[in-house]
Motif scaffolding. Structure first.
Motif, mmCIF file in Angstrom:
data_model
loop_
_atom_site.group_PDB
_atom_site.id
_atom_site.type_symbol
_atom_site.label_atom_id
_atom_site.label_comp_id
_atom_site.label_asym_id
_atom_site.label_seq_id
_atom_site.Cartn_x
_atom_site.Cartn_y
_atom_site.Cartn_z
ATOM 1 N N THR A 20 67.388 4.383 33.600
ATOM 2 C CA THR A 20 67.534 3.413 34.686
ATOM 3 C C THR A 20 67.198 4.045 36.030
ATOM 4 O O THR A 20 66.471 3.449 36.848
ATOM 5 C CB THR A 20 68.965 2.857 34.711
ATOM 6 N N ALA A 21 67.690 5.250 36.269
ATOM 7 C CA ALA A 21 67.408 5.934 37.537
ATOM 8 C C ALA A 21 65.924 6.226 37.682
ATOM 9 O O ALA A 21 65.331 6.030 38.758
ATOM 10 C CB ALA A 21 68.220 7.219 37.620
ATOM 11 N N LEU A 22 65.288 6.690 36.622
ATOM 12 C CA LEU A 22 63.881 7.070 36.690
ATOM 13 C C LEU A 22 62.959 5.863 36.801
ATOM 14 O O LEU A 22 61.895 5.943 37.427
ATOM 15 C CB LEU A 22 63.516 7.917 35.474
ATOM 16 N N ARG A 23 63.349 4.728 36.213
ATOM 17 C CA ARG A 23 62.521 3.528 36.353
ATOM 18 C C ARG A 23 62.417 3.082 37.815
ATOM 19 O O ARG A 23 61.421 2.477 38.209
ATOM 20 C CB ARG A 23 63.088 2.401 35.491
ATOM 21 N N GLY A 24 63.421 3.418 38.602
ATOM 22 C CA GLY A 24 63.387 3.043 40.005
ATOM 23 C C GLY A 24 62.375 3.812 40.829
ATOM 24 O O GLY A 24 62.081 3.422 41.968
ATOM 25 N N VAL A 25 61.842 4.915 40.293
ATOM 26 C CA VAL A 25 60.854 5.720 41.025
ATOM 27 C C VAL A 25 59.564 5.863 40.214
ATOM 28 O O VAL A 25 58.806 6.808 40.403
ATOM 29 C CB VAL A 25 61.426 7.112 41.389
ATOM 30 N N ALA A 26 59.304 4.901 39.325
ATOM 31 C CA ALA A 26 58.135 4.991 38.450
ATOM 32 C C ALA A 26 56.827 4.994 39.224
ATOM 33 O O ALA A 26 55.811 5.484 38.727
ATOM 34 C CB ALA A 26 58.145 3.836 37.445
ATOM 35 N N GLY A 27 56.825 4.478 40.448
ATOM 36 C CA GLY A 27 55.600 4.411 41.227
ATOM 37 C C GLY A 27 55.298 5.643 42.053
ATOM 38 O O GLY A 27 54.273 5.674 42.756
ATOM 39 N N LEU A 28 56.150 6.669 41.997
ATOM 40 C CA LEU A 28 55.947 7.878 42.792
ATOM 41 C C LEU A 28 55.060 8.877 42.042
ATOM 42 O O LEU A 28 54.588 8.616 40.939
ATOM 43 C CB LEU A 28 57.300 8.492 43.154
ATOM 44 N N ASP A 29 54.854 10.048 42.660
ATOM 45 C CA ASP A 29 53.945 11.069 42.112
ATOM 46 C C ASP A 29 54.651 11.900 41.058
ATOM 47 O O ASP A 29 55.388 12.829 41.375
ATOM 48 C CB ASP A 29 53.432 11.963 43.244
ATOM 49 N N TRP A 30 54.374 11.625 39.780
ATOM 50 C CA TRP A 30 55.025 12.323 38.683
ATOM 51 C C TRP A 30 54.327 13.630 38.339
ATOM 52 O O TRP A 30 54.788 14.366 37.456
ATOM 53 C CB TRP A 30 55.094 11.415 37.449
ATOM 54 N N GLN A 31 53.238 13.932 39.029
ATOM 55 C CA GLN A 31 52.562 15.208 38.813
ATOM 56 C C GLN A 31 53.047 16.286 39.772
ATOM 57 O O GLN A 31 52.654 17.448 39.658
ATOM 58 C CB GLN A 31 51.048 15.036 38.933
ATOM 59 N N ASP A 95 56.159 4.289 32.509
ATOM 60 C CA ASP A 95 56.901 3.376 31.635
ATOM 61 C C ASP A 95 56.868 3.864 30.187
ATOM 62 O O ASP A 95 57.890 3.835 29.492
ATOM 63 C CB ASP A 95 56.320 1.964 31.725
ATOM 64 N N GLY A 96 55.697 4.322 29.734
ATOM 65 C CA GLY A 96 55.607 4.866 28.384
ATOM 66 C C GLY A 96 56.406 6.144 28.237
ATOM 67 O O GLY A 96 57.061 6.375 27.211
ATOM 68 N N LEU A 97 56.369 6.987 29.261
ATOM 69 C CA LEU A 97 57.138 8.230 29.246
ATOM 70 C C LEU A 97 58.625 7.949 29.083
ATOM 71 O O LEU A 97 59.319 8.595 28.292
ATOM 72 C CB LEU A 97 56.880 8.994 30.548
ATOM 73 N N LEU A 98 59.123 6.956 29.794
ATOM 74 C CA LEU A 98 60.550 6.640 29.731
ATOM 75 C C LEU A 98 60.912 5.966 28.410
ATOM 76 O O LEU A 98 62.039 6.126 27.929
ATOM 77 C CB LEU A 98 60.946 5.766 30.924
ATOM 78 N N GLN A 99 59.967 5.225 27.813
ATOM 79 C CA GLN A 99 60.226 4.691 26.475
ATOM 80 C C GLN A 99 60.420 5.823 25.467
ATOM 81 O O GLN A 99 61.294 5.752 24.596
ATOM 82 C CB GLN A 99 59.072 3.797 26.040
ATOM 83 N N VAL A 100 59.603 6.865 25.593
ATOM 84 C CA VAL A 100 59.733 8.009 24.680
ATOM 85 C C VAL A 100 61.059 8.727 24.919
ATOM 86 O O VAL A 100 61.748 9.126 23.961
ATOM 87 C CB VAL A 100 58.539 8.963 24.844
ATOM 88 N N LEU A 101 61.450 8.909 26.185
ATOM 89 C CA LEU A 101 62.740 9.532 26.487
ATOM 90 C C LEU A 101 63.875 8.733 25.869
ATOM 91 O O LEU A 101 64.782 9.293 25.235
ATOM 92 C CB LEU A 101 62.916 9.644 28.000
#
Length: 206
Positions: A20-31, A95-101
């Motif tokens: 839930t916390a990470l979905r709130g920042v899904a649009g930021l720079d994950w690299q 979104d796919g990354l968080l589904q795997v988590l």
């Protein structure tokens, strides 16, 4: 502070809170690097998902190995990246990354829930039972969310009770008298506590 037992429900709760916390920042720079780590935010979440999957695997067999990890194959995406069995399709984005988590967390929670009390699995920090692997998975989620928070800037403060129970299960020698969450961060080398400098090396007791 609650009972010392860490169980499958704790794993599910912490995974849900993390996702839930990470979905709130899904649009930021994950690299970008995650906190002080050499891994990117993406690689750090992959690492956590991989650990949750691997911990489930250490308990899932009828007679788990007690001298080694289950021999999943693994690869590194680049030099210095985490060694992973679980890799996420980059085209699916955060979104796919968080589904795997979430899926890996569900695998660990389910395995912990059905594992017989006498079952043990290997970890280099000590042969452990299902409660121990649940606690290990929670530590991975909690402290790496702290690393990610430092870069991505989302609100994150885990429940004191689960931190206290994880400390009792894996870090019984941790100093007393401070709040559980800062103490867990100290025990995993993330911060200092009053009278206790930041650790340069650490390990839990499986």
């Amino acid at each position: 502070m609650g009972d010392s037992l860490v169980d499958s429900g704790d794993v599910r709760t912490v995974v849900t809170q993390a996702v839930t916390a990470l979905r709130g920042v899904a649009g930021l720079d994950w690299q970008a690097p995650a906190g002080d780590l050499e891994w990117s935010c993406w690689e750090t979440v992959e690492h956590v998902a991989d650990d949750l999957f691997a911990y489930a695997g250490q308990l899932a067999a009828e007679q788990p190995p007690l001298d080694r990890y289950v021999p999943w194959g693994f690869t590194r995406a680049r030099e210095g990246a985490p060694a992973l069995t679980v890799h996420v399709d980059a085209e699916r984005g955060p979104d796919g990354l968080l589904q795997v988590l979430e899926a890996s967390g569900g695998l660990l929670a389910a395995t912990v829930q059905v594992s017989p009390a006498q079952r043990r699995g290997f970890h280099p920090y000590g042969i452990s039972d299902a409660c121990g692997f649940a606690a290990m998975g929670i530590v991975e989620m909690l402290v790496h969310l702290h690393d990610l928070q430092r870069t991505l800037g989302f609100p994150w403060s885990p429940e004191p009770d689960v931190c206290a129970r994880v400390l009792r299960r894996l870090f019984p020698d941790a100093p007393e008298g401070d709040e559980p969450w800062p103490t867990l961060l100290w025990a995993t080398g993330r911060t200092e506590l009053p009278g206790h400098p930041r650790q340069t090396s650490w390990r839990w007791q499986g």
